[in-house]
Enzyme design. Structure first.
Site, mmCIF file in Angstrom:
data_model
loop_
_atom_site.group_PDB
_atom_site.id
_atom_site.type_symbol
_atom_site.label_atom_id
_atom_site.label_comp_id
_atom_site.label_asym_id
_atom_site.label_seq_id
_atom_site.Cartn_x
_atom_site.Cartn_y
_atom_site.Cartn_z
ATOM 1 N N GLY A 76 0.815 -1.209 0.000
ATOM 2 C CA GLY A 76 0.000 0.000 0.000
ATOM 3 C C GLY A 76 0.850 1.261 0.000
ATOM 4 N N THR A 77 1.984 1.214 0.668
ATOM 5 C CA THR A 77 2.856 2.395 0.744
ATOM 6 C C THR A 77 3.355 2.766 -0.648
ATOM 7 O OG1 THR A 77 3.503 1.862 2.996
ATOM 8 C CG2 THR A 77 5.009 3.268 1.737
ATOM 9 N N ASN A 153 -7.739 3.813 8.989
ATOM 10 C CA ASN A 153 -7.106 2.669 9.646
ATOM 11 C C ASN A 153 -7.194 2.702 11.169
ATOM 12 O OD1 ASN A 153 -5.385 4.836 8.561
ATOM 13 N ND2 ASN A 153 -3.802 3.978 9.880
ATOM 14 N N GLN A 181 -7.568 -0.403 3.853
ATOM 15 C CA GLN A 181 -8.274 -0.979 5.010
ATOM 16 C C GLN A 181 -9.682 -1.454 4.665
ATOM 17 O OE1 GLN A 181 -7.111 -1.865 7.844
ATOM 18 N NE2 GLN A 181 -5.162 -0.758 7.940
ATOM 19 N N HIS A 203 -1.664 -7.720 2.762
ATOM 20 C CA HIS A 203 -1.617 -8.244 4.135
ATOM 21 C C HIS A 203 -2.744 -7.749 5.021
ATOM 22 C CE1 HIS A 203 0.541 -4.900 6.463
ATOM 23 N NE2 HIS A 203 0.658 -4.482 5.223
ATOM 24 N N CYS A 328 4.536 5.806 17.954
ATOM 25 C CA CYS A 328 5.656 5.949 18.866
ATOM 26 C C CYS A 328 6.932 5.817 18.053
ATOM 27 C CB CYS A 328 5.557 4.821 19.872
ATOM 28 S SG CYS A 328 6.631 4.974 21.262
HETATM 29 N N1 PLP Z 1 -2.782 2.807 3.818
HETATM 30 C C1 PLP Z 1 -3.424 2.469 4.939
HETATM 31 C C2 PLP Z 1 -4.745 3.083 5.228
HETATM 32 C C3 PLP Z 1 -2.858 1.549 5.823
HETATM 33 O O1 PLP Z 1 -3.502 1.242 6.941
HETATM 34 C C4 PLP Z 1 -1.595 1.002 5.512
HETATM 35 C C5 PLP Z 1 -0.929 0.065 6.426
HETATM 36 O O2 PLP Z 1 -1.106 0.109 7.618
HETATM 37 C C6 PLP Z 1 -0.966 1.379 4.314
HETATM 38 C C7 PLP Z 1 -1.592 2.296 3.494
HETATM 39 C C8 PLP Z 1 0.369 0.847 3.913
HETATM 40 O O3 PLP Z 1 0.255 -0.450 3.409
HETATM 41 P P1 PLP Z 1 1.529 -1.410 3.372
HETATM 42 O O4 PLP Z 1 1.746 -1.896 4.757
HETATM 43 O O5 PLP Z 1 1.120 -2.527 2.450
HETATM 44 O O6 PLP Z 1 2.667 -0.645 2.833
#
Ligand code: PLP
Length: 387
Positions: A76-77, A153, A181, A203, A328
């Site tokens: 997602g990042t 999230n 999410q 994941h 944190c």
């Molecule tokens: N976007 C949201 C809303 C998320 O909750 C997360 C992960 O916690 C991400 C993006 C990032 O996803 P990834 O862990 O696959 O990089």
């Protein structure tokens, strides 16, 4: 003498990572045994390619998109990074105050002006502010990319993305939604929503970590951020993570097969049971955004005046895996930008923990959590020493 094994943790942190589904693990093992590159034209390469095609088709079907709109990547990042960085013809970014850090930390790096879109006290984006900003940008001859997540999230609050699209289209703006999410928890429709770009991650639906996808509407040309061998129709270079993609596809097929979202229904009933019992037993408990539409699995719980990190550690010592709303880093506690954006007081903002259920949650988990959390809430010794 060997020590007796500790009881396994009750895992209520699915929004961080949902444990790997057995179907995904099996698909990953199968894909891993192929031992060929999906771009190779020989038989084993074609077998690898077939696995990838099947995964792409499953994911596309799950979200109502076409397979060639799916760009597999590392998560997602990365999807959020490509969404913000990859469009060439925009003049500003409009981003909700509650987006994930992979949006908020990326936006300033694009060099574009960034406009922050506020949320109300329930954590829902203020559409009137968006409308005014879009109009202002349009009058100045500027084209915007609006990025609003489908569900948050930390609180699980659903955002009115269909209305965001409606407004944005009036001003010829692009829309990206981070649906990381939402996938698997509520129906997600790429074409139905009408967004231009959508981020997903394996994941969070019981697939493996390190794989995700950006869904790209037809006709949108993206400047790839990773140049290389032209994979993913030139939108993301590098040999694809075949086992990861196979696992993502298998997890997508499990969700797809559950037409009535019965898993999400079961999770919603468990959460309802948890929240009702906690409210009965802990009068001071605040459940954030309880009266607006939320994901069925997420509860943001605040014990006013307490410290979220301490509560998380106390839970951990009792065998419960949950998260703090606050992040944190480097030993410093920083408050959650999400809860802060909602304008709640410090006593709540510092005391919010996130409980997130998922595909393997059951009534025993909820019973143990309610019992333990109630006990922790009643403790007068509110400190915990950590070595
Ligand atoms: N976007 C949201 C809303 C998320 O909750 C997360 C992960 O916690 C991400 C993006 C990032 O996803 P990834 O862990 O696959 O990089």
């Amino acid at each position: 003498m060997t020590k007796p094994a500790a009881a396994p943790h009750v895992y209520l942190d699915h929004n961080a990572t949902s444990p790997l589904r057995p179907e995904a693990a099996a698909a990953m093992a199968e894909a891993g045994s192929v031992g060929a590159n999906s771009s190779s034209i020989h038989g084993p390469g074609r077998a690898a390619n077939q696995i990838m095609t099947r995964a792409r088709e499953a994911l596309a079907k799950l979200i109502g998109a076409a397979p060639d709109q799916v760009v597999f990547m590392s998560g997602g990042t990365e999807a959020n990074n490509l969404a913000l960085r990859g469009l060439g013809n925009i003049d500003c970014l409009m981003i909700s105050a509650i987006e994930h850090p992979s949006i908020w930390q990326t936006a300033p790096q694009t060099g574009l002006p960034v406009i922050k879109l506020p949320v109300d006290s329930d954590g829902v984006i203020k559409l009137d502010v968006l409308a005014a900003e879009l109009e202002k940008a349009s009058l100045a001859g500027k084209r915007a990319l609006v990025s609003v997540m489908l569900a948050n999230n930390e609180t699980g609050v659903l955002q009115p993305v269909a209305q965001v699209v409606e407004l944005a289209k009036k001003y010829d703006a692009y829309v990206h939604t981070d649906a990381v999410q939402s996938l698997g928890k509520i129906p997600v429709g790429f074409e139905t929503l009408g967004v231009d770009l959508m981020s997903l991650s394996a994941h969070k639906i019981g697939g493996p970590q390190g794989v995700g996808a950006l869904i790209v509407a037809s006709g949108i040309a993206l400047q790839t951020q990773i140049t290389g061998g032209g994979q993913e129709l030139g939108r993301r270079g590098g040999t694809e993570n075949l086992p990861g993609i196979a696992g993502f596809g298998a997890a997508a097929r499990v969700v797809l097969a559950d037409h009535g979202f019965s898993e999400a229904g079961k999770v919603a009933a468990l959460r309802e049971n948890m929240e009702t019992r906690l409210t009965d037993q802990i009068p001071e408990l605040v459940i954030l955004s309880q009266n607006v539409p939320r994901l069925p699995n997420t509860s943001a719980l605040a014990l006013p005046g307490r410290q979220a990190e301490t509560l998380v550690i106390q839970c951990d010592l009792e065998g419960l895996a949950i998260s703090a709303g606050a992040a944190c880093s480097s030993g410093k506690v920083s408050r959650s930008h999400v809860v802060e954006a909602m304008g709640v007081g410090n006593d709540i903002a510092n005391a919010t923990v996130r409980v997130s259920l998922g595909w393997n949650s059951n009534q025993n988990d909820i019973d143990r959590f309610v019992e333990t959390y109630t006990h922790i809430a009643s403790r007068t010794d509110r400190r915990v020493s950590v070595a």
